[in-house]
Design a protein around this motif. Structure first.
Motif, short mmCIF file in Angstrom:
data_model
loop_
_atom_site.label_atom_id
_atom_site.label_comp_id
_atom_site.label_asym_id
_atom_site.label_seq_id
_atom_site.Cartn_x
_atom_site.Cartn_y
_atom_site.Cartn_z
N GLU A 64 4.80 -10.56 -8.26
CA GLU A 64 4.36 -9.14 -8.36
C GLU A 64 3.32 -8.74 -7.31
OE1 GLU A 64 4.31 -11.44 -10.79
OE2 GLU A 64 4.53 -10.55 -12.78
N PRO A 65 2.23 -9.54 -7.13
CA PRO A 65 1.25 -9.11 -6.11
C PRO A 65 1.88 -9.04 -4.71
CG PRO A 65 0.34 -10.88 -7.45
CD PRO A 65 1.78 -10.77 -7.81
N TRP A 66 2.74 -10.01 -4.39
CA TRP A 66 3.39 -10.00 -3.08
C TRP A 66 4.27 -8.77 -2.91
CZ3 TRP A 66 2.08 -12.18 1.20
CH2 TRP A 66 1.39 -13.40 1.20
N GLY A 67 5.00 -8.43 -3.98
CA GLY A 67 5.89 -7.26 -3.91
C GLY A 67 5.08 -5.99 -3.66
N GLU A 68 4.00 -5.83 -4.41
CA GLU A 68 3.18 -4.62 -4.23
C GLU A 68 2.52 -4.60 -2.86
OE1 GLU A 68 0.47 -3.30 -7.25
OE2 GLU A 68 1.70 -4.15 -8.85
N ALA A 69 2.03 -5.75 -2.44
CA ALA A 69 1.35 -5.83 -1.14
C ALA A 69 2.32 -5.50 0.00
CB ALA A 69 0.78 -7.24 -0.93
N LEU A 70 3.48 -6.11 -0.04
CA LEU A 70 4.44 -5.89 1.06
C LEU A 70 4.97 -4.46 1.04
CD1 LEU A 70 6.27 -9.36 1.07
CD2 LEU A 70 4.60 -8.50 2.74
N ASP A 71 5.23 -3.92 -0.16
CA ASP A 71 5.67 -2.52 -0.23
C ASP A 71 4.64 -1.60 0.40
OD1 ASP A 71 7.97 -3.25 -1.49
OD2 ASP A 71 7.36 -2.58 -3.51
N SER A 72 3.37 -1.87 0.08
CA SER A 72 2.30 -1.00 0.58
C SER A 72 2.16 -1.12 2.11
CB SER A 72 1.02 -1.37 -0.16
OG SER A 72 -0.10 -1.03 0.58
N VAL A 73 2.22 -2.35 2.62
CA VAL A 73 2.12 -2.56 4.07
C VAL A 73 3.31 -1.90 4.77
CG1 VAL A 73 2.28 -4.34 5.87
CG2 VAL A 73 0.71 -4.66 3.95
N LEU A 74 4.51 -2.07 4.22
CA LEU A 74 5.71 -1.48 4.83
C LEU A 74 5.61 0.04 4.83
CD1 LEU A 74 8.64 -3.67 3.40
CD2 LEU A 74 7.39 -3.91 5.54
N SER A 76 2.93 1.84 4.90
CA SER A 76 1.92 2.34 5.85
C SER A 76 2.46 2.36 7.28
CB SER A 76 0.62 1.54 5.75
OG SER A 76 0.62 0.48 6.67
N GLY A 77 3.28 1.34 7.62
CA GLY A 77 3.88 1.32 8.96
C GLY A 77 4.93 2.41 9.12
N GLU A 78 5.72 2.59 8.05
CA GLU A 78 6.75 3.63 8.07
C GLU A 78 6.10 5.00 8.27
OE1 GLU A 78 9.20 3.34 4.49
OE2 GLU A 78 9.70 1.30 5.15
N ALA A 79 4.98 5.21 7.57
CA ALA A 79 4.27 6.49 7.68
C ALA A 79 3.81 6.74 9.11
CB ALA A 79 3.07 6.50 6.73
N GLU A 80 3.60 5.64 9.85
CA GLU A 80 3.19 5.78 11.26
C GLU A 80 4.39 5.84 12.19
OE1 GLU A 80 0.28 2.86 12.38
OE2 GLU A 80 -1.02 3.38 10.69
N GLY A 81 5.58 5.86 11.59
CA GLY A 81 6.79 6.02 12.39
C GLY A 81 7.35 4.72 12.95
N LEU A 82 6.87 3.58 12.45
CA LEU A 82 7.39 2.29 12.95
C LEU A 82 8.71 1.93 12.28
CD1 LEU A 82 4.09 0.21 12.97
CD2 LEU A 82 5.52 0.69 14.96
N ALA A 83 9.60 1.31 13.04
CA ALA A 83 10.84 0.79 12.46
C ALA A 83 10.51 -0.48 11.69
CB ALA A 83 11.84 0.50 13.57
N ALA A 84 11.44 -0.92 10.84
CA ALA A 84 11.20 -2.08 9.97
C ALA A 84 10.65 -3.28 10.75
CB ALA A 84 12.49 -2.47 9.27
N PRO A 85 9.63 -3.96 10.20
CA PRO A 85 9.04 -5.10 10.90
C PRO A 85 9.85 -6.38 10.69
CG PRO A 85 7.95 -4.83 8.80
CD PRO A 85 8.98 -3.72 8.90
N TRP A 110 6.43 -4.87 15.62
CA TRP A 110 5.66 -4.99 14.37
C TRP A 110 6.03 -6.28 13.64
CZ3 TRP A 110 6.57 -1.33 9.57
CH2 TRP A 110 5.56 -1.56 8.63
N LEU A 111 5.01 -7.11 13.39
CA LEU A 111 5.21 -8.35 12.64
C LEU A 111 4.35 -8.32 11.39
CD1 LEU A 111 4.83 -10.97 15.57
CD2 LEU A 111 6.93 -9.81 14.82
N VAL A 112 4.91 -8.78 10.28
CA VAL A 112 4.14 -8.91 9.04
C VAL A 112 4.16 -10.39 8.65
CG1 VAL A 112 3.98 -8.28 6.60
CG2 VAL A 112 4.75 -6.57 8.28
N PHE A 113 2.97 -10.95 8.42
CA PHE A 113 2.88 -12.36 8.04
C PHE A 113 2.56 -12.50 6.56
CE2 PHE A 113 2.00 -12.47 12.57
CZ PHE A 113 2.70 -13.60 12.99
#
Ligand code: ADE
Length: 273
Positions: A64-74, A76-85, A110-113
């Motif tokens: 659950e925490p990973w799901g929420e964290a990754l959704d939120s990070v994704l 924020s990047g989408e809101a900035e117009g970035l394509a999927a990382p 864009w990389l997400v670790f």
């Protein structure tokens, strides 16, 4: 390039503020954002792990925490117009991290670790994001670290130095060990600088000969010597078609012979062993 790291130890990523990566950040070449996974927990203890189904030692990171964290990070990047990382998950059971993968990752905007602690992240997280993103599970070597954060530092540094304008001298990664090109798949040989004599030790004379051809040849021979000693597997896999007459002579002197089926093997190996 934008980099997001989700971790339970944000302070572990402090080295991203110094040296090459730190400078790339201040210059605006790298946008690094480190997030605390625990900010996506909702219980009093900020729990991120639980016991493994099926039993066994250690703990597993909860989905659950990973799901929420990754959704939120994704988001924020989408809101900035970035394509999927690309999602990079460091794990000792991943594919080996190589210069080739570093080059591939350096081309992505864009990389997400997602570095894990404990026994790893609940598998469903990897499956879930694997359906939406390119996911790379990568290992930085055949040893087990206490967590993936050190691997994030390693991967980030290998990628950041390849970004345009990050290394001062554009030529400097052309000769890297493992860089595709002239010295492909050979380790770099020794290097020297001033003074010409230090504690009674001279530098190899050829390096001050001014003879560029001889210097290049010497460097290549030294590269063969070091590769033969430290990474014989690279010599074994070496493509004979990429070698000239002098290369073959050097390899023969180092105890290698061309095998009838292609590639190289140690001469008289059976006798030596
Ligand atoms: N996490 C623990 N060990 C690791 C390794 N060797 N590579 C990447 N991530 C890891």
């Amino acid at each position: 390039m934008r980099l997001d790291v989700v971790t339970i130890f944000p302070e572990y990523l402090e080295p991203l503020n110094v040296s090459l990566v730190g400078k790339a950040r201040t210059r605006g070449q790298l946008d690094v954002r480190v997030h605390d996974l625990r900010s996506w927990t909702h219980d009093r203890h900020n729990t991120v792990d639980d016991t493994p189904y099926g039993g066994g030692p250690g703990m597993v990171m909860k989905p659950e925490p990973w799901g929420e964290a990754l959704d939120s990070v994704l988001a924020s990047g989408e809101a900035e117009g970035l394509a999927a990382p690309v999602l990079v998950v460091p794990t000792p059971s991943g594919r080996p991290f190589t210069q080739e993968l570093a080059v591939e990752l350096a081309e992505r905007p864009w990389l997400v670790f997602a570095p894990a602690r404990y026994e790893g992240i609940d598998r469903r997280v990897i499956e879930e994001y694997g359906e939406r993103l390119e996911v790379h599970e990568v290992s930085i070597g055949d040893y087990v670290l206490a967590g993936g954060e050190a691997a994030v530092l390693v991967i980030t540094e290998a990628v950041a130095r390849l970004l345009p304008g990050v290394l001062g001298n554009a030529e400097s990664h052309r000769d890297d060990s493992f860089a595709p090109g002239a010295m492909a798949d050979l380790l770099e040989g020794p290097v020297y600088t001033k003074p010409p004599e230090w504690r009674g030790r001279d530098i190899p004379e050829v390096l001050v000969s001014g003879h560029h051809g001889k210097i290049a040849r010497w460097r290549r021979d030294e590269a063969f010597r070091r590769t033969s000693a430290n990474r014989p597997d690279l010599i074994e896999r070496c493509d004979p078609a990429a070698l000239d007459k002098h290369d073959r002579k050097t390899l023969a002197e180092l105890g290698w012979e061309e095998l009838p089926g292609g590639g190289f093997g140690r001469r008289d190996r059976a006798v030596e062993e």
